[in-house]
Design a protein around this motif. Structure first.
Motif, PDB file in Angstrom:
ATOM      1  N   ASN A 109       0.809  -1.208   0.000  1.00  0.00           N
ATOM      2  CA  ASN A 109       0.000   0.000   0.000  1.00  0.00           C
ATOM      3  C   ASN A 109       0.850   1.270   0.000  1.00  0.00           C
ATOM      4  OD1 ASN A 109      -2.417  -1.492   0.103  1.00  0.00           O
ATOM      5  ND2 ASN A 109      -2.178  -1.772   2.311  1.00  0.00           N
ATOM      6  N   SER A 110       2.083   1.154   0.449  1.00  0.00           N
ATOM      7  CA  SER A 110       3.004   2.285   0.450  1.00  0.00           C
ATOM      8  C   SER A 110       4.414   1.749   0.407  1.00  0.00           C
ATOM      9  CB  SER A 110       2.789   3.141   1.703  1.00  0.00           C
ATOM     10  OG  SER A 110       3.101   2.410   2.865  1.00  0.00           O
ATOM     11  N   SER A 111       5.388   2.654   0.370  1.00  0.00           N
ATOM     12  CA  SER A 111       6.769   2.222   0.181  1.00  0.00           C
ATOM     13  C   SER A 111       7.268   1.319   1.296  1.00  0.00           C
ATOM     14  CB  SER A 111       7.683   3.439   0.049  1.00  0.00           C
ATOM     15  OG  SER A 111       7.622   4.222   1.233  1.00  0.00           O
ATOM     16  N   ASN A 112       6.717   1.447   2.490  1.00  0.00           N
ATOM     17  CA  ASN A 112       7.201   0.603   3.582  1.00  0.00           C
ATOM     18  C   ASN A 112       6.087  -0.239   4.198  1.00  0.00           C
ATOM     19  OD1 ASN A 112       5.818   2.662   4.814  1.00  0.00           O
ATOM     20  ND2 ASN A 112       7.291   2.898   6.497  1.00  0.00           N
ATOM     21  N   SER A 113       5.025  -0.513   3.443  1.00  0.00           N
ATOM     22  CA  SER A 113       3.953  -1.358   3.943  1.00  0.00           C
ATOM     23  C   SER A 113       4.354  -2.818   3.895  1.00  0.00           C
ATOM     24  CB  SER A 113       2.688  -1.153   3.097  1.00  0.00           C
ATOM     25  OG  SER A 113       2.171   0.147   3.261  1.00  0.00           O
ATOM     26  N   LEU A 114       3.681  -3.607   4.705  1.00  0.00           N
ATOM     27  CA  LEU A 114       3.926  -5.047   4.709  1.00  0.00           C
ATOM     28  C   LEU A 114       3.282  -5.691   3.497  1.00  0.00           C
ATOM     29  CD1 LEU A 114       3.199  -5.774   8.477  1.00  0.00           C
ATOM     30  CD2 LEU A 114       5.443  -5.731   7.379  1.00  0.00           C
ATOM     31  N   LEU A 115       3.905  -6.749   3.005  1.00  0.00           N
ATOM     32  CA  LEU A 115       3.331  -7.524   1.912  1.00  0.00           C
ATOM     33  C   LEU A 115       2.077  -8.249   2.393  1.00  0.00           C
ATOM     34  CD1 LEU A 115       6.507  -9.214   0.396  1.00  0.00           C
ATOM     35  CD2 LEU A 115       5.083  -7.500  -0.714  1.00  0.00           C
ATOM     36  N   ARG A 130       9.341  -8.957  17.608  1.00  0.00           N
ATOM     37  CA  ARG A 130       8.957  -8.009  16.562  1.00  0.00           C
ATOM     38  C   ARG A 130      10.050  -7.846  15.508  1.00  0.00           C
ATOM     39  NH1 ARG A 130       4.283  -5.730  18.327  1.00  0.00           N
ATOM     40  NH2 ARG A 130       4.304  -3.995  16.814  1.00  0.00           N
ATOM     41  N   THR A 131      10.617  -8.985  15.093  1.00  0.00           N
ATOM     42  CA  THR A 131      11.614  -8.965  14.019  1.00  0.00           C
ATOM     43  C   THR A 131      11.065  -8.279  12.776  1.00  0.00           C
ATOM     44  OG1 THR A 131      12.632 -11.026  14.817  1.00  0.00           O
ATOM     45  CG2 THR A 131      13.063 -10.407  12.533  1.00  0.00           C
ATOM     46  N   TRP A 132       9.805  -8.560  12.465  1.00  0.00           N
ATOM     47  CA  TRP A 132       9.190  -7.980  11.275  1.00  0.00           C
ATOM     48  C   TRP A 132       9.190  -6.450  11.327  1.00  0.00           C
ATOM     49  CZ3 TRP A 132       4.952  -4.949  12.306  1.00  0.00           C
ATOM     50  CH2 TRP A 132       4.343  -5.136  13.553  1.00  0.00           C
ATOM     51  N   GLU A 133       9.034  -5.911  12.511  1.00  0.00           N
ATOM     52  CA  GLU A 133       8.990  -4.458  12.657  1.00  0.00           C
ATOM     53  C   GLU A 133      10.365  -3.842  12.417  1.00  0.00           C
ATOM     54  OE1 GLU A 133       6.299  -1.918  15.557  1.00  0.00           O
ATOM     55  OE2 GLU A 133       8.087  -2.666  16.607  1.00  0.00           O
ATOM     56  N   ILE A 134      11.394  -4.525  12.925  1.00  0.00           N
ATOM     57  CA  ILE A 134      12.765  -4.070  12.683  1.00  0.00           C
ATOM     58  C   ILE A 134      13.055  -4.104  11.186  1.00  0.00           C
ATOM     59  CG2 ILE A 134      15.212  -4.485  13.123  1.00  0.00           C
ATOM     60  CD1 ILE A 134      13.645  -3.567  15.568  1.00  0.00           C
ATOM     61  N   ILE A 138      13.228  -0.617   5.228  1.00  0.00           N
ATOM     62  CA  ILE A 138      12.813  -0.539   3.824  1.00  0.00           C
ATOM     63  C   ILE A 138      13.233   0.778   3.177  1.00  0.00           C
ATOM     64  CG2 ILE A 138      10.813  -0.413   2.290  1.00  0.00           C
ATOM     65  CD1 ILE A 138       9.446  -2.489   4.037  1.00  0.00           C
ATOM     66  N   THR A 139      13.135   1.878   3.911  1.00  0.00           N
ATOM     67  CA  THR A 139      13.530   3.172   3.355  1.00  0.00           C
ATOM     68  C   THR A 139      14.996   3.179   2.962  1.00  0.00           C
ATOM     69  OG1 THR A 139      11.880   4.282   4.729  1.00  0.00           O
ATOM     70  CG2 THR A 139      13.615   5.643   3.762  1.00  0.00           C
ATOM     71  N   GLU A 140      15.827   2.538   3.776  1.00  0.00           N
ATOM     72  CA  GLU A 140      17.271   2.498   3.499  1.00  0.00           C
ATOM     73  C   GLU A 140      17.611   1.480   2.427  1.00  0.00           C
ATOM     74  OE1 GLU A 140      21.471   1.789   5.977  1.00  0.00           O
ATOM     75  OE2 GLU A 140      19.528   1.775   7.014  1.00  0.00           O
ATOM     76  N   TYR A 141      16.821   0.411   2.346  1.00  0.00           N
ATOM     77  CA  TYR A 141      17.080  -0.654   1.377  1.00  0.00           C
ATOM     78  C   TYR A 141      15.841  -0.836   0.504  1.00  0.00           C
ATOM     79  CZ  TYR A 141      20.900  -1.584   4.613  1.00  0.00           C
ATOM     80  OH  TYR A 141      22.008  -1.460   5.407  1.00  0.00           O
ATOM     81  N   PRO A 142      15.748  -0.130  -0.617  1.00  0.00           N
ATOM     82  CA  PRO A 142      14.532  -0.136  -1.442  1.00  0.00           C
ATOM     83  C   PRO A 142      14.198  -1.482  -2.060  1.00  0.00           C
ATOM     84  CG  PRO A 142      16.330   1.030  -2.547  1.00  0.00           C
ATOM     85  CD  PRO A 142      16.772   0.782  -1.154  1.00  0.00           C
ATOM     86  N   GLN A 143      15.155  -2.408  -2.098  1.00  0.00           N
ATOM     87  CA  GLN A 143      14.868  -3.740  -2.670  1.00  0.00           C
ATOM     88  C   GLN A 143      14.276  -4.680  -1.621  1.00  0.00           C
ATOM     89  OE1 GLN A 143      15.929  -1.968  -5.761  1.00  0.00           O
ATOM     90  NE2 GLN A 143      15.478  -4.123  -6.063  1.00  0.00           N
ATOM     91  N   LEU A 144      14.097  -4.197  -0.421  1.00  0.00           N
ATOM     92  CA  LEU A 144      13.606  -5.030   0.676  1.00  0.00           C
ATOM     93  C   LEU A 144      12.082  -5.028   0.742  1.00  0.00           C
ATOM     94  CD1 LEU A 144      14.134  -6.708   3.283  1.00  0.00           C
ATOM     95  CD2 LEU A 144      14.264  -4.517   4.513  1.00  0.00           C
TER      96      LEU A 144
END
Length: 414
Positions: free
Chosen positions: A4-10, A80-84, A89-95
């Motif tokens: 939904n956005s650049s750092n949203s979850l899949l 909360r590994t997923w949150e870390i 994502i902002t720093e690594y756009p391929q993530l």
């Protein structure tokens, strides 16, 4: 890619664990195909995840810049590994990051990640740095050179483990041996069928319904996929520096369950009709060495059991004769059949390891030999020498196949 956005979850895929063909209209943000989708399954890895993403991104940015994606699939870790991961994502756009709250399990996590992936090549690597990231480049080269499946193996040149205990080594080898017996057409295609570090072409597993149990997804890939060419790359399995190990007894039970379910599957189990990498030259040498062992075995059996000599009981005589023949065969195989491996591992400790494994496997073959000997002698052919020859032939097939996969593949401590 559903975000939904650049750092949203899949969005977590649902339904059958099946990888679809990659539609041309859904292959990346710019309409260009992404080459590699690498899934990192995680559970309680907050201490490792940033380092893993950083190292992998640097390596892949140098080799295939902009042509890959990293997909962290986290099973709703309490730390909360997923949150870390999401914060990176902002720093690594391929993530990309996926948080699973309704499902659990490493194998299904990998498949769900692949279902959300857009790459033509799908890969998996642990999130705890026990899989050395630099081996990725060798796996990539193997796929680029035509491999359908590239596996990082602990049991080929350059492979090993760092500091496993004797118990863990025995369990690992025992699990591999069990797999070779139950599913030889599947596990016999790779030296390290329990590896969790590999890449596979999407086309090789597309449209196959995967049904894994536990954490050994490679069994499903080989058993249900259309894998022709396999490549292996050696790697040293490292001990984790952060976090806790996930290895439990339940995983070994799941592994056995997985083997049995694959074996009993009503569908096509494994590429049994496909070419298996069978070393004919080694088999011939192994057979000639075994033939010399026949003479040793027969001679000792005659001296111990024949009514004109010592006249010992047949079973006792056979056990002694067989063990002496095993000694003969080991020295010849070590010096000739597997000389290329022995030349790289010349220390007495390594030779002792090979002998112990060879002897253990052949002793199991000796048990099989004794059973067949008594069966044939007592119920089919009442001639001790013909019965013994048949028993030796059956045991030779066992000995070659298992020793090929286990004995002359010494896993060193590095």
């Amino acid at each position: 890619m559903k975000t939904n956005s650049s750092n949203s979850l899949l969005t977590v895929p649902t339904g059958p664990l099946k990888i679809s063909e990659l539609p041309p209209s859904d292959v990346g943000t710019g309409g260009e195909s992404i080459y590699l989708s690498l899934v990192i399954p995680t559970y309680k890895e907050r201490d490792n995840i940033k380092n893993v993403v950083s190292i992998l991104s640097q390596l892949l940015d140098e080799s295939i810049p902009g042509n890959y994606e990293l997909i962290v699939v986290d099973d709703d870790s309490p730390d909360r590994t997923w949150e870390i991961a999401q914060s990176l994502i902002t720093e690594y756009p391929q993530l990309r990051v996926m948080r699973r709250q309704q499902e659990r399990g490493l194998s299904s996590a990998v498949i769900r990640g692949w279902q959300a992936a857009t790459g033509n090549v799908l890969g998996v690597i642990d999130g705890d740095l026990q899989h050395p990231p630099e081996v990725l480049m060798q796996l990539l080269r193997s796929v680029e050179q035509g491999a359908d499946l590239a596996v990082a193996s602990r049991h080929v040149d350059g492979g090993g483990v760092s500091s496993w205990s004797v118990v863990r080594r025995v369990l690992s080898r025992g699990a591999q041996l069990l797999g070779l017996v139950i599913l030889p057409g599947v596990l016999g295609r790779v030296s390290d069928p329990m590896s969790g570090y590999f890449m596979v072409r999407r086309s090789a597993i597309a449209n196959a319904t995967l049904n894994p149990v536990g954490y050994k997804i490679l069994l499903e890939v080989i058993g249900r996929g259309k894998v022709d060419q396999v490549a292996e790359v050696g790697y040293v399995f490292c001990e984790r520096k952060e976090g806790e190990s996930k290895v439990t007894w339940k995983q070994y039970i799941d592994y056995i369950h997985h083997l049995v379910r694959l074996r009993l599957s009503t569908g096509r189990v494994g590429p049994l009709s496909r070419k298996v990498n069978f070393p004919i030259g080694r088999f011939v040498r192994f057979g000639l060495v075994g033939f010399s062992g026949v003479f040793v075995d027969m001679t000792i059996l005659y001296l111990l059991s024949d009514p004109t000599t010592l006249a010992w009981p047949l079973t006792r005589s056979k056990i002694i004769a067989g063990e002496i023949a095993i000694l003969n065969n080991f020295f010849w195989n070590d010096a000739w059949t597997f000389a290329d491996v022995s030349a790289k591992q010349q220390g007495w400790q390594q030779r002792l390891k090979r002998f112990v494994k060879f002897n253990a496997i052949c002793l199991a073959g000796l048990v099989l030999n004794v059973l067949v000997l008594n069966l044939v002698f007592n119920f089919l052919i009442p001639n001790r020498y013909i019965a013994n020859f048949i028993a030796i032939a059956v045991a030779t097939i066992w000995n070659f196949w298992i020793n090929l996969k286990l004995s002359w593949r010494v896993t060193d401590v590095k």
